[in-house]
Design a protein around this motif. Structure first.
Motif, PDB file in Angstrom:
ATOM      1  N   ARG A  74       0.845  -1.194   0.000  1.00 28.23           N
ATOM      2  CA  ARG A  74       0.000   0.000   0.000  1.00 28.23           C
ATOM      3  C   ARG A  74       0.887   1.252   0.000  1.00 28.23           C
ATOM      4  N   ALA A  75       0.484   2.257  -0.771  1.00 26.39           N
ATOM      5  CA  ALA A  75       1.200   3.526  -0.875  1.00 26.39           C
ATOM      6  C   ALA A  75       2.573   3.387  -1.523  1.00 26.39           C
ATOM      7  N   ASP A 122      -0.153  -3.459   6.425  1.00 28.08           N
ATOM      8  CA  ASP A 122       0.098  -4.398   5.331  1.00 28.08           C
ATOM      9  C   ASP A 122      -0.161  -5.850   5.732  1.00 28.08           C
ATOM     10  N   ARG A 123      -0.096  -6.152   7.011  1.00 25.35           N
ATOM     11  CA  ARG A 123      -0.285  -7.547   7.445  1.00 25.35           C
ATOM     12  C   ARG A 123      -1.651  -8.063   7.030  1.00 25.35           C
ATOM     13  N   LEU A 124      -2.657  -7.192   7.096  1.00 25.22           N
ATOM     14  CA  LEU A 124      -4.009  -7.586   6.695  1.00 25.22           C
ATOM     15  C   LEU A 124      -4.111  -7.711   5.174  1.00 25.22           C
ATOM     16  N   ASP A 125      -3.345  -6.885   4.459  1.00 26.64           N
ATOM     17  CA  ASP A 125      -3.307  -7.005   3.003  1.00 26.64           C
ATOM     18  C   ASP A 125      -2.743  -8.361   2.607  1.00 26.64           C
ATOM     19  N   TYR A 126      -1.708  -8.800   3.309  1.00 32.23           N
ATOM     20  CA  TYR A 126      -1.086 -10.084   2.959  1.00 32.23           C
ATOM     21  C   TYR A 126      -1.959 -11.263   3.376  1.00 32.23           C
ATOM     22  N   SER A 167      13.170  -6.277   5.067  1.00 32.72           N
ATOM     23  CA  SER A 167      13.003  -5.003   5.781  1.00 32.72           C
ATOM     24  C   SER A 167      11.537  -4.810   6.182  1.00 32.72           C
ATOM     25  N   MET A 168      10.872  -3.753   5.683  1.00 37.55           N
ATOM     26  CA  MET A 168       9.453  -3.573   6.009  1.00 37.55           C
ATOM     27  C   MET A 168       8.637  -4.771   5.562  1.00 37.55           C
ATOM     28  N   GLY A 169       9.039  -5.374   4.433  1.00 41.57           N
ATOM     29  CA  GLY A 169       8.351  -6.573   3.967  1.00 41.57           C
ATOM     30  C   GLY A 169       8.505  -7.733   4.924  1.00 41.57           C
ATOM     31  N   ALA A 170       9.666  -7.816   5.580  1.00 40.89           N
ATOM     32  CA  ALA A 170       9.864  -8.853   6.594  1.00 40.89           C
ATOM     33  C   ALA A 170       8.933  -8.629   7.773  1.00 40.89           C
ATOM     34  N   ALA A 171       8.804  -7.369   8.192  1.00 42.23           N
ATOM     35  CA  ALA A 171       7.864  -7.047   9.270  1.00 42.23           C
ATOM     36  C   ALA A 171       6.442  -7.403   8.848  1.00 42.23           C
ATOM     37  N   THR A 172       6.119  -7.151   7.583  1.00 41.29           N
ATOM     38  CA  THR A 172       4.786  -7.462   7.066  1.00 41.29           C
ATOM     39  C   THR A 172       4.465  -8.939   7.196  1.00 41.29           C
ATOM     40  N   VAL A 173       5.352  -9.795   6.689  1.00 40.86           N
ATOM     41  CA  VAL A 173       5.041 -11.234   6.683  1.00 40.86           C
ATOM     42  C   VAL A 173       5.070 -11.806   8.097  1.00 40.86           C
ATOM     43  N   MET A 174       5.933 -11.263   8.972  1.00 45.50           N
ATOM     44  CA  MET A 174       5.931 -11.728  10.361  1.00 45.50           C
ATOM     45  C   MET A 174       4.640 -11.310  11.058  1.00 45.50           C
ATOM     46  N   ALA A 175       4.231 -10.064  10.855  1.00 47.94           N
ATOM     47  CA  ALA A 175       3.002  -9.582  11.493  1.00 47.94           C
ATOM     48  C   ALA A 175       1.783 -10.351  10.986  1.00 47.94           C
ATOM     49  N   ALA A 176       1.829 -10.756   9.725  1.00 47.07           N
ATOM     50  CA  ALA A 176       0.694 -11.504   9.151  1.00 47.07           C
ATOM     51  C   ALA A 176       0.495 -12.849   9.840  1.00 47.07           C
TER      52      ALA A 176
END
Length: 310
Positions: free
Chosen positions: A124-125, A140-144, A167-176
């Motif tokens: 997003r963005a 982004d976690r909800l997007d994934y 980086s931020m993508g790693a945080a995204t997949v972990m948070a998901a």
């Protein structure tokens, strides 16, 4: 103290408070807001960081555009590269901040060469996805979670899915992982991920915009609550990991100047399922891959062979 002096002092304090709130609002906007032109530059930057060979490989693929409507009404876009044959393995990749899906081309190439379908969303963005407020991996976690569901709906409920981000993508997949992902998600690979969104916001304000973090970020944290419904201090990646037993491989560079390597220890302790970590002793942020690509991919390959059976 005279009444006149009290009034002058009160006015000065009030003026300082207004200035501080204004500066904090500016800090929040600069840390999170992205214009359309900045999105274009994010894409250009992502492409420029790849080798010409990788970029040529990408444009030669039979790319299919996927679209997703996020829970809060954004139109998100992704590139899908079908596997060379009808394999049931899928990887969903997640790029870093101020980049776009093209940052993940080298990773997409490796997975595709190992018989995976590849989905490469723009966060997003970022890139060609909608929105102008960066999610720092939290929104982004909800997007994934939604991308995972779309993969299963489109490709079948027997697919085995890997989530990989940097980086931020790693945080995204972990948070998901803390969002009750379906059993189809067999493994997560998180390269240079961070533990707390709040700490990353401080880093961005300090290093990219050269503004003091105190008390600007503390006030901006409250502004985030006003605008998005959650505070940065509440957006804890480690707590998300504690909710899941999905196998996770953590990768980090010991010389990382963006996300301290000590974050790996905190995240590793939070993991409840099968886990592994690989720390490159000489790599900086997201540099373990380029620093020693052979060891990097062997580590990833060994981990995935243990957990992805399709």
């Amino acid at each position: 103290m005279t009444a006149k002096w009290v009034k002058i002092t009160a006015a000065a304090v009030a003026g300082s408070a207004v200035s501080m709130i204004g500066a904090s609002w500016l800090a929040y906007e600069q840390a999170t807001h992205v214009t359309n032109r900045q999105k274009e530059k994010c894409k250009e930057l992502a492409i420029s960081e790849n080798t010409p060979d990788d970029n040529v490989w990408y444009v030669k693929q039979p790319l299919v555009e996927w679209r997703l409507n996020s829970a809060d009404g954004l139109l998100l876009r992704a590139s899908f590269i079908p596997a060379k044959s009808d394999h049931r393995k899928v990887v969903i990749l997640a790029h870093g901040i101020n980049h776009a899906r093209e940052q993940m081309i080298p990773y997409a190439r490796w997975f595709h060469e190992h018989d995976y379908h590849v989905l490469m969303p723009d966060a997003r963005a970022q890139g060609e996805s909608g929105g102008h407020t960066i999610g720092f991996g939290w929104a982004d976690r909800l997007d994934y979670q939604a991308w995972v569901n779309q993969v299963i709906t489109t490709l079948g409920d027997d697919v085995e899915i890997v989530l990989m981000g940097i980086s931020m993508g790693a945080a995204t997949v972990m948070a998901a992982t803390g969002e009750g992902l379906p059993d189809n998600v067999k493994a997560v690979v998180a390269d240079s991920g961070f533990q707390l969104v709040y700490k990353m916001a401080k880093h961005i304000v300090r290093t990219q915009y050269h503004l003091p973090t105190f008390p600007l970020v503390q006030i901006a944290d409250r502004i985030s609550q006003l605008k998005t419904g959650t505070r940065w201090v509440e957006e804890n990646i480690g707590e998300q990991l504690q909710k899941s037993d999905i196998p996770v491989l953590l990768i980090h560079g010991e010389q990382d100047e963006v996300v301290p390597v000590k974050d790996v220890d905190v995240l590793y302790r939070a993991l409840q399922g099968p886990k592994q970590r690989y720390v490159d002793p000489t790599a900086n942020h997201v540099q373990a891959y380029s620093n020693d690509s052979e060891r990097y991919w062997q580590t990833v390959s060994d981990f995935l062979e243990e957990h992805v059976k399709a």
